[in-house]
Design a protein around this motif. Structure first.
Motif, PDB file in Angstrom:
ATOM      1  N   GLY A  21      49.605  35.130  29.370  1.00  0.00           N
ATOM      2  CA  GLY A  21      50.021  34.864  30.736  1.00  0.00           C
ATOM      3  C   GLY A  21      48.966  35.110  31.798  1.00  0.00           C
ATOM      4  O   GLY A  21      49.157  34.747  32.959  1.00  0.00           O
ATOM      5  N   ARG A  22      47.852  35.717  31.435  1.00  0.00           N
ATOM      6  CA  ARG A  22      46.791  35.945  32.431  1.00  0.00           C
ATOM      7  C   ARG A  22      45.981  34.657  32.612  1.00  0.00           C
ATOM      8  O   ARG A  22      45.725  33.955  31.636  1.00  0.00           O
ATOM      9  CB  ARG A  22      45.865  37.074  31.960  1.00  0.00           C
ATOM     10  CG  ARG A  22      46.584  38.398  31.751  1.00  0.00           C
ATOM     11  CD  ARG A  22      45.707  39.405  31.015  1.00  0.00           C
ATOM     12  NE  ARG A  22      45.417  38.973  29.639  1.00  0.00           N
ATOM     13  CZ  ARG A  22      44.637  39.636  28.786  1.00  0.00           C
ATOM     14  NH1 ARG A  22      44.048  40.762  29.167  1.00  0.00           N
ATOM     15  NH2 ARG A  22      44.434  39.193  27.560  1.00  0.00           N
ATOM     16  N   PRO A  23      45.552  34.360  33.842  1.00  0.00           N
ATOM     17  CA  PRO A  23      44.716  33.166  34.016  1.00  0.00           C
ATOM     18  C   PRO A  23      43.429  33.294  33.195  1.00  0.00           C
ATOM     19  O   PRO A  23      42.781  34.345  33.208  1.00  0.00           O
ATOM     20  CB  PRO A  23      44.425  33.151  35.517  1.00  0.00           C
ATOM     21  CG  PRO A  23      45.530  33.947  36.134  1.00  0.00           C
ATOM     22  CD  PRO A  23      45.864  35.009  35.116  1.00  0.00           C
ATOM     23  N   LEU A  24      43.067  32.224  32.514  1.00  0.00           N
ATOM     24  CA  LEU A  24      41.880  32.244  31.664  1.00  0.00           C
ATOM     25  C   LEU A  24      40.639  32.641  32.456  1.00  0.00           C
ATOM     26  O   LEU A  24      39.821  33.452  31.992  1.00  0.00           O
ATOM     27  CB  LEU A  24      41.694  30.854  31.036  1.00  0.00           C
ATOM     28  CG  LEU A  24      40.625  30.747  29.954  1.00  0.00           C
ATOM     29  CD1 LEU A  24      41.037  31.513  28.709  1.00  0.00           C
ATOM     30  CD2 LEU A  24      40.363  29.286  29.603  1.00  0.00           C
ATOM     31  N   ALA A  25      40.497  32.088  33.663  1.00  0.00           N
ATOM     32  CA  ALA A  25      39.289  32.370  34.456  1.00  0.00           C
ATOM     33  C   ALA A  25      39.200  33.849  34.819  1.00  0.00           C
ATOM     34  O   ALA A  25      38.101  34.407  34.903  1.00  0.00           O
ATOM     35  CB  ALA A  25      39.261  31.507  35.715  1.00  0.00           C
ATOM     36  N   ASP A  26      40.350  34.515  35.034  1.00  0.00           N
ATOM     37  CA  ASP A  26      40.326  35.943  35.356  1.00  0.00           C
ATOM     38  C   ASP A  26      39.775  36.752  34.181  1.00  0.00           C
ATOM     39  O   ASP A  26      38.975  37.676  34.362  1.00  0.00           O
ATOM     40  CB  ASP A  26      41.745  36.447  35.674  1.00  0.00           C
ATOM     41  CG  ASP A  26      42.262  35.909  37.003  1.00  0.00           C
ATOM     42  OD1 ASP A  26      41.537  35.125  37.659  1.00  0.00           O
ATOM     43  OD2 ASP A  26      43.390  36.267  37.383  1.00  0.00           O
ATOM     44  N   ILE A  27      40.219  36.415  32.976  1.00  0.00           N
ATOM     45  CA  ILE A  27      39.725  37.132  31.793  1.00  0.00           C
ATOM     46  C   ILE A  27      38.228  36.900  31.633  1.00  0.00           C
ATOM     47  O   ILE A  27      37.461  37.830  31.370  1.00  0.00           O
ATOM     48  CB  ILE A  27      40.490  36.665  30.531  1.00  0.00           C
ATOM     49  CG1 ILE A  27      41.988  36.948  30.686  1.00  0.00           C
ATOM     50  CG2 ILE A  27      39.928  37.333  29.286  1.00  0.00           C
ATOM     51  CD1 ILE A  27      42.829  36.439  29.526  1.00  0.00           C
ATOM     52  N   VAL A  28      37.818  35.654  31.804  1.00  0.00           N
ATOM     53  CA  VAL A  28      36.401  35.321  31.617  1.00  0.00           C
ATOM     54  C   VAL A  28      35.536  36.051  32.650  1.00  0.00           C
ATOM     55  O   VAL A  28      34.491  36.623  32.314  1.00  0.00           O
ATOM     56  CB  VAL A  28      36.193  33.798  31.689  1.00  0.00           C
ATOM     57  CG1 VAL A  28      34.713  33.451  31.748  1.00  0.00           C
ATOM     58  CG2 VAL A  28      36.860  33.122  30.487  1.00  0.00           C
ATOM     59  N   LEU A  29      35.979  36.067  33.901  1.00  0.00           N
ATOM     60  CA  LEU A  29      35.172  36.733  34.933  1.00  0.00           C
ATOM     61  C   LEU A  29      35.107  38.240  34.708  1.00  0.00           C
ATOM     62  O   LEU A  29      34.062  38.871  34.928  1.00  0.00           O
ATOM     63  CB  LEU A  29      35.715  36.415  36.322  1.00  0.00           C
ATOM     64  CG  LEU A  29      35.414  35.005  36.823  1.00  0.00           C
ATOM     65  CD1 LEU A  29      35.943  34.817  38.234  1.00  0.00           C
ATOM     66  CD2 LEU A  29      33.924  34.702  36.773  1.00  0.00           C
ATOM     67  N   ALA A  30      36.207  38.819  34.263  1.00  0.00           N
ATOM     68  CA  ALA A  30      36.192  40.252  33.930  1.00  0.00           C
ATOM     69  C   ALA A  30      35.206  40.503  32.795  1.00  0.00           C
ATOM     70  O   ALA A  30      34.421  41.461  32.831  1.00  0.00           O
ATOM     71  CB  ALA A  30      37.596  40.712  33.547  1.00  0.00           C
ATOM     72  N   ALA A  31      35.214  39.620  31.809  1.00  0.00           N
ATOM     73  CA  ALA A  31      34.306  39.774  30.670  1.00  0.00           C
ATOM     74  C   ALA A  31      32.851  39.635  31.109  1.00  0.00           C
ATOM     75  O   ALA A  31      31.974  40.360  30.614  1.00  0.00           O
ATOM     76  CB  ALA A  31      34.656  38.750  29.591  1.00  0.00           C
ATOM     77  N   VAL A  32      32.595  38.729  32.022  1.00  0.00           N
ATOM     78  CA  VAL A  32      31.232  38.569  32.546  1.00  0.00           C
ATOM     79  C   VAL A  32      30.812  39.830  33.311  1.00  0.00           C
ATOM     80  O   VAL A  32      29.679  40.308  33.175  1.00  0.00           O
ATOM     81  CB  VAL A  32      31.140  37.307  33.430  1.00  0.00           C
ATOM     82  CG1 VAL A  32      29.845  37.282  34.233  1.00  0.00           C
ATOM     83  CG2 VAL A  32      31.246  36.050  32.560  1.00  0.00           C
ATOM     84  N   ALA A  33      31.728  40.380  34.070  1.00  0.00           N
ATOM     85  CA  ALA A  33      31.428  41.633  34.772  1.00  0.00           C
ATOM     86  C   ALA A  33      31.091  42.743  33.781  1.00  0.00           C
ATOM     87  O   ALA A  33      30.286  43.633  34.055  1.00  0.00           O
ATOM     88  CB  ALA A  33      32.613  42.034  35.653  1.00  0.00           C
ATOM     89  N   GLY A  34      31.710  42.680  32.593  1.00  0.00           N
ATOM     90  CA  GLY A  34      31.448  43.685  31.561  1.00  0.00           C
ATOM     91  C   GLY A  34      30.184  43.429  30.764  1.00  0.00           C
ATOM     92  O   GLY A  34      29.772  44.285  29.979  1.00  0.00           O
ATOM     93  N   GLY A  35      29.577  42.238  30.912  1.00  0.00           N
ATOM     94  CA  GLY A  35      28.301  42.013  30.220  1.00  0.00           C
ATOM     95  C   GLY A  35      28.183  40.752  29.387  1.00  0.00           C
ATOM     96  O   GLY A  35      27.158  40.536  28.730  1.00  0.00           O
ATOM     97  N   VAL A  36      29.215  39.911  29.378  1.00  0.00           N
ATOM     98  CA  VAL A  36      29.123  38.653  28.622  1.00  0.00           C
ATOM     99  C   VAL A  36      27.989  37.798  29.182  1.00  0.00           C
ATOM    100  O   VAL A  36      27.837  37.678  30.401  1.00  0.00           O
ATOM    101  CB  VAL A  36      30.476  37.895  28.679  1.00  0.00           C
ATOM    102  CG1 VAL A  36      30.313  36.406  28.405  1.00  0.00           C
ATOM    103  CG2 VAL A  36      31.462  38.528  27.692  1.00  0.00           C
TER     104      VAL A  36
END
Lengths: 214, 214
Positions: A21-36
């Motif tokens: 249910g989370r927006p895909l872009a939100d997960i991706v941006l969080a992951a990028v903030a973490g170092g992806v």
């Protein structure tokens, strides 16, 4: 286009079945903030219309970060949204066709399930190679037999391209994959299914960088 | 590219679920011998690799005939094999994107389920329009409500493009569809599932031409 080994350190492959249910872009941006360091949009069930909309949204979301967006399989989607490249498996477009259509500047990645006997054409067109699957995985039921760490070592020796490994990778085994010769790790569920994708990405990135510092 | 109304007279849409073991290209070539004027390759379940192989084989098979090959949905496949164009439904790439990627020379067809209220952009990019579905059909379970003959008449009046109708068309109702204003008919099972595709195509072509001569 060429791609540096550093760009492959932590490669996120999306799976819209794991977003709960989370927006895909939100997960991706969080992951990028973490170092992806690079993101692949993979949509195996979506319509073309939905795929292009997802890809356009992700491309816009990633633009400020400089993190490249790679499209799984679909050259048409990559062209439509101006993605940075495509990732091609055995069931996808041949890499030589993809190169002809996308041109020199596109990043083209290919999956290899072992040291290839007759993939010279594909490797010649590839900017990077994914060892797939390194371990058994639940997110890609049609993946072939697991390569294991010996398979990663063999691919690193045999194929003169930046190498990422994918399949069943998590914080516990990331280090040994890099020690076996991969320039980075690609994950799906270890980030997509995490309650805190940023923290999960940061831990994975630490594991990769720790192995590289040795 | 523009397309003449004559080119739409008898439009074959393939369905590899109806070939009962016969090579797809054999059925298509028999249908062309019987009078088919344009062919659309539609593969809703195939991998990209299989789709591109099928498309390349069909393109080669059709080259001597001058019959155009249209690819359903997939711009990447059309680019890879040098197909003549694409056919786009509501779930596919927007026609404006397709035009930008494929260029002016490509044939772009769009499906319309009725007289559109806000499809001016798509129609502006379309070389032809398919009224879909004109009748209930078993070969496209996700098709919308049937337009009927009144729907065909309304589209012919409202949309200044060559018009083909598709959905549940057979030898028995082909004539009335042309009489309602369609420039041609598109069929799947009426040819693909026929024991003698050439004869089936010839009978359908006769029905269309008979209606046009009146």
């Amino acid at each position: 286009m060429t791609i540096t080994p550093e760009r492959l350190r932590l490669y996120l492959v999306t799976d819209d079945g794991l977003t709960v249910g989370r927006p895909l872009a939100d997960i991706v941006l969080a992951a990028v903030a973490g170092g992806v360091t690079i993101v692949q949009l993979r949509e195996k069930r979506a319509t073309t219309r939905h795929f292009v909309e997802q890809a356009r949204a992700l491309k816009a979301a990633l633009s400020a970060s400089g993190v490249p967006l790679i499209i799984n399989d679909r050259i048409d989607i990559a062209l439509a949204v101006g993605a940075d490249g495509v990732h091609l498996g055995d069931d996808d477009m041949p890499a030589s066709e993809a190169r002809r259509i996308l041109g020199k500047r596109a990043i083209i990645g290919i999956s290899l399930g072992g040291v290839p006997e007759n993939a010279a054409d594909a490797i010649a067109q590839a900017d990077y190679v994914a060892a797939s699957p390194v371990f058994a995985t639940g997110t890609k039921p049609d993946a072939g037999p697991a390569l294991g760490l010996d398979g990663v070592r063999a691919l690193r020796r045999a194929v003169p391209r930046p190498l990422v490994a994918i399949g069943g990778i998590n914080q516990g085994n990331a280090r040994q994959i890099v020690e076996a010769g991969a320039h980075g790790i690609a994950v799906v569920s270890a980030i997509m299914a995490a309650a805190d994708p940023e923290a999960a990405a940061a831990r994975l990135k630490d594991a990769v960088e720790g192995a590289l510092r040795q």
